[in-house]
Write an enzyme that holds these catalytic residues in place. Structure first.
Site, short mmCIF file in Angstrom:
data_model
loop_
_atom_site.label_atom_id
_atom_site.label_comp_id
_atom_site.label_asym_id
_atom_site.label_seq_id
_atom_site.Cartn_x
_atom_site.Cartn_y
_atom_site.Cartn_z
N GLY A 73 14.73 36.02 -13.08
CA GLY A 73 13.90 34.82 -12.98
C GLY A 73 13.66 34.23 -14.35
O GLY A 73 12.92 34.80 -15.15
N VAL A 74 14.30 33.11 -14.65
CA VAL A 74 14.16 32.50 -15.98
C VAL A 74 13.54 31.11 -15.85
O VAL A 74 14.06 30.12 -16.35
CB VAL A 74 15.50 32.46 -16.74
CG1 VAL A 74 15.88 33.86 -17.18
CG2 VAL A 74 16.61 31.85 -15.88
N GLY A 75 12.41 31.07 -15.14
CA GLY A 75 11.61 29.85 -15.08
C GLY A 75 10.80 29.70 -16.33
O GLY A 75 11.23 30.10 -17.42
N LYS A 76 9.60 29.16 -16.21
CA LYS A 76 8.79 28.86 -17.39
C LYS A 76 8.53 30.11 -18.23
O LYS A 76 8.72 30.10 -19.45
CB LYS A 76 7.47 28.23 -16.96
CG LYS A 76 7.62 26.83 -16.37
CD LYS A 76 6.27 26.20 -16.07
CE LYS A 76 5.57 26.84 -14.91
NZ LYS A 76 4.33 26.13 -14.52
N VAL A 77 8.09 31.19 -17.59
CA VAL A 77 7.76 32.40 -18.34
C VAL A 77 9.02 33.18 -18.71
O VAL A 77 9.18 33.63 -19.85
CB VAL A 77 6.81 33.30 -17.53
CG1 VAL A 77 6.56 34.62 -18.26
CG2 VAL A 77 5.49 32.57 -17.28
N GLY A 78 9.93 33.35 -17.76
CA GLY A 78 11.13 34.13 -18.01
C GLY A 78 11.96 33.60 -19.15
O GLY A 78 12.48 34.37 -19.97
N LYS A 103 -7.70 33.03 -6.04
CA LYS A 103 -6.38 32.41 -6.05
C LYS A 103 -6.33 31.34 -4.98
O LYS A 103 -7.10 31.38 -4.01
CB LYS A 103 -5.29 33.46 -5.78
CG LYS A 103 -3.90 33.06 -6.28
CD LYS A 103 -3.76 33.28 -7.78
CE LYS A 103 -2.33 33.04 -8.24
NZ LYS A 103 -2.15 33.39 -9.65
#
Length: 370
Positions: free
Chosen positions: A188-193, A88
């Site tokens: 969390g509703v970013g790209k994945v959410g 990472k």
């Protein structure tokens, strides 16, 4: 970057000070780049993992994060059946303030100098356009844009893999893989959410969401008027009637305080390193809450990245993502059969695959990787 006592920090984390094969720190004052790459294990192959671009409070916190994340990638790649080890990277700083073409290209030269032992990809704070820029100075780059010949945004695959994990948990807990009429709370509703929310509505689930940012929540509420918006994470974790809780932001979301009041029966989300401390899983289990190891269910993105590197078609990668249902179910069944926590069961499976690969390398006359 000032001096950091790596041994003391690793000991604080509860890790063997020599658990990682290599930790490389890089600084380029001209571009403002400060980055760390951690290679946990190359037993299964080159270390594959994303680059996180984040404004850490300190260099020590950045180092702690990259060490945890890289170890998680070793286990994630092993559980997903990939011929890649775990690594990472973190770039320290606010991407909204310091991200630039010059900085990304400097970072690419840094990764390239590792000679292919580490392959980078998208993560929090980076996207496919960034990978395109990094690829201009680095051969070891995955998840580039479709326009540049890459596989595109890995979030699509990650969201689908989390959904498969949820379906497996539903079968294990309630006797059916269906999520219809189940209430799922997404933090969390970013790209994945956001993509996960769309899949959940397609499955017939009821969905509640929260995010520290108002804009993505507002957009979802406009698109899905039936969605429930919680004021904050504290309100969401105590939502009455919640069946599944999905942490989809940064790590450490599950601590002792959350475990004490969480109303959901199942935890299954996209965030990495969700447990603030390993013993939180036992606290959840004592309250009858089933925790699905995050690195098992959120592997869709790295499956897509590995597919890109190995020349797989999107459909071939998607088929591997769908197998996360079976992988998750196998972990849960092993945990029940041996009366151990799912996290312990998953660790045992991953560690056995890594050890077997290391033994094979040694038998072939090569150095034994971790």
């Amino acid at each position: 970057m000032h001096s950091v006592d790596l041994k003391a920090l690793l000991t604080t984390l509860g890790s063997d000070p020599f658990d990682h094969e290599r930790v490389a720190l890089f600084q380029d004052p001209a571009s403002g780049l400060k980055a760390i790459v951690a290679l946990h294990s190359t037993a299964l192959g080159p270390a594959l993992g994303g680059t996180r671009f984040h404004a850490y409070d300190s260099d020590e916190k950045a180092l702690a994060d990259v060490l945890k994340l890289s170890r998680g990638m070793s286990y994630k790649n092993a559980m997903a059946g990939l011929d890649f080890g775990g690594g990472k990277a973190v770039i320290i700083g606010d991407p909204e303030q310091i991200k630039s073409e010059e900085l990304l290209m400097s970072y690419g030269r840094f990764v390239d100098s590792l000679g292919g032992r580490y392959v980078t990809a998208c993560d929090v704070g980076t996207d496919t356009a960034d990978m395109d820029t990094i690829a201009r100075t680095c051969r070891w780059t995955a998840t580039r844009s479709l326009e540049s010949g890459g596989g595109g945004d890995p979030s699509v695959f990650t969201a689908l893999s989390v959904l498969q994990g949820m379906r497996a948990a539903a079968l294990h807990r309630w006797g059916t893989p269906s999520l219809r009429d189940r209430t799922v709370g997404v933090a969390g509703v970013g790209k994945v959410g956001r993509l996960l929310v769309e899949h959940l509505f397609d499955e017939g689930a009821r969905v509640a969401v929260t995010d520290v940012r108002e804009k993505p929540v507002r957009r979802l509420a406009e698109e899905f008027p039936q969605i429930v918006v919680a004021d904050d994470t504290e309100a969401l974790i105590q939502l009455k009637g919640m069946d599944v809780y999905a942490p989809c932001a940064l790590g450490g979301a599950l601590d002792e305080a959350v475990a004490a009041v969480l109303t959901a029966e199942v935890v299954c989300g996209a965030a990495n390193n969700q447990l603030a401390r390993p013993d939180v899983e036992r606290q959840l289990a004592d309250r009858g809450i089933l925790y699905l190891p995050d690195y098992v269910v959120n592997a869709g993105g790295v499956i897509q990245a590995a597919g890109d590197l190995r020349g797989a078609t999107p459909q071939q990668s998607m088929t591997k993502v769908e197998r996360i249902f079976d992988t998750t179910l196998a972990v849960l069944e092993r945990a029940r059969a041996e009366d151990i926590l799912p996290g312990t069961a998953a660790d045992q499976i991953a560690e056995q695959r890594i050890a077997t690969a290391a033994d094979a390398r040694t038998a072939a006359g090569g150095p034994r990787p971790r």
